[in-house]
Design a protein around this motif. Structure first.
Motif, short mmCIF file in Angstrom:
data_model
loop_
_atom_site.label_atom_id
_atom_site.label_comp_id
_atom_site.label_asym_id
_atom_site.label_seq_id
_atom_site.Cartn_x
_atom_site.Cartn_y
_atom_site.Cartn_z
N ASN A 8 -38.49 -49.65 -19.35
CA ASN A 8 -39.54 -50.43 -19.93
C ASN A 8 -38.90 -51.40 -20.77
O ASN A 8 -37.71 -51.14 -21.46
N PRO A 9 -39.44 -52.54 -20.96
CA PRO A 9 -39.06 -53.68 -21.69
C PRO A 9 -38.49 -53.15 -23.33
O PRO A 9 -37.47 -53.74 -24.01
N ILE A 10 -39.32 -52.25 -23.86
CA ILE A 10 -39.15 -51.74 -25.40
C ILE A 10 -37.71 -51.14 -25.28
O ILE A 10 -37.00 -51.38 -26.31
N ASP A 12 -35.23 -51.88 -23.00
CA ASP A 12 -34.33 -52.57 -22.21
C ASP A 12 -32.83 -52.75 -22.98
O ASP A 12 -32.93 -53.30 -24.01
N GLU A 78 -44.46 -47.87 -17.52
CA GLU A 78 -45.32 -48.63 -18.47
C GLU A 78 -45.71 -48.01 -19.48
O GLU A 78 -45.77 -46.56 -19.51
N ARG A 125 -37.50 -55.34 -29.70
CA ARG A 125 -38.19 -55.41 -28.41
C ARG A 125 -39.54 -55.03 -28.51
O ARG A 125 -40.70 -55.50 -27.58
N TYR A 126 -39.81 -54.22 -29.38
CA TYR A 126 -41.24 -53.54 -29.53
C TYR A 126 -42.09 -54.58 -29.89
O TYR A 126 -43.27 -54.78 -29.25
N SER A 128 -41.54 -57.76 -29.68
CA SER A 128 -41.70 -58.88 -28.67
C SER A 128 -42.72 -58.45 -27.59
O SER A 128 -43.42 -59.15 -26.95
N PHE A 129 -42.71 -57.14 -27.30
CA PHE A 129 -43.62 -56.45 -26.17
C PHE A 129 -44.96 -56.51 -26.74
O PHE A 129 -45.76 -57.09 -26.11
N ASP A 132 -46.16 -60.17 -26.50
CA ASP A 132 -46.50 -60.54 -24.96
C ASP A 132 -47.87 -60.04 -24.62
O ASP A 132 -48.56 -60.64 -23.83
N LYS A 133 -47.95 -58.84 -25.11
CA LYS A 133 -49.38 -58.26 -24.82
C LYS A 133 -50.31 -59.25 -25.42
O LYS A 133 -51.42 -59.41 -24.90
#
Length: 213
Positions: A8-10, A12, A78, A125-126, A128-129, A132-133
């Protein structure tokens, strides 16, 4: 479990060793759901972030006509439940339903804050996530402003390609009927536009995959 969380990107860039240290210091829950079981409803939800460890979860909205509209599908690795965090709303914007048997790891808002305090990079990263959402939500709204069905379908495909890191081949999580409902168009119109794009040499599509040419 940790290899799925890392995907998950969070999380990453966080090593498995570091993840194990973090998760030893927090409380989390792993819950199993059967196919068709509600994970969240509009009035019954957790102030927690969920990470899907197995299976698939569907975000649904009930139309006033009684028809169920599929908003999104989330698979292994996800995240779900972001909308339930860091606000004082007493309702959740959609219903989350297990598409098949699935297992979800839940981290409460309080425990998530502890993770952020332990690793500032995860907080970055959270955020950033979340950004992106919001970006892709705005892109989706933009798609509905197009009066032309051709432009609406093309906008959706371009957004999906961007979401999937601009791959030459993208995977569509919906059946053709579900995608038509998602785009608020008829199935016949969707097929017509996809055929037009194929004839123009822009895409090649089969089943749930679309390849850009």
């Amino acid at each position: 479990m940790y290899d799925i969380i890392k995907s998950n990107p969070i999380f990453d860039g966080v090593s498995e060793e570091q993840l194990k240290k973090i998760f030893k210091k927090i409380h989390y829950r792993i819950i199993k759901y059967s196919k068709g079981e509600s994970v969240f409803t509009e009035s019954n939800f957790k102030s927690s972030m969920g990470i899907i460890l197995s299976g698939m979860v569907e975000a649904q909205k009930l139309h006033y006509s009684g028809k169920v509209i599929i908003l999104n599908r989330m698979a292994k690795g996800e995240v779900l439940g972001i909308s339930a965090l860091f606000n004082n709303k007493s309702y959740y914007p959609s219903r989350l339903v297990a598409k098949n048997n699935c297992k979800i790891l839940f981290i409460s808002q309080e425990e998530l804050i502890k993770i952020f305090e332990m690793d500032f990079n995860i907080l970055q990263r959270y955020l950033s996530f979340i950004s992106d959402k919001i970006y892709f939500l705005n892109k989706r709204i933009e798609g509905f402003t197009y009066e032309s069905i051709y432009e609406r379908v093309l906008c959706f495909l371009e957004n999906e390609r961007e979401r999937q890191n601009n791959q030459d081949e993208i995977i569509i999580k919906y059946s053709k009927q579900e995608l038509a409902e998602y785009l608020c168009i008829s199935r016949a119109s969707l097929y017509r536009v996809l055929n037009e794009l194929a004839k123009e040499g822009l895409i090649k599509w089969e089943k749930n995959k679309i390849r850009y040419l």
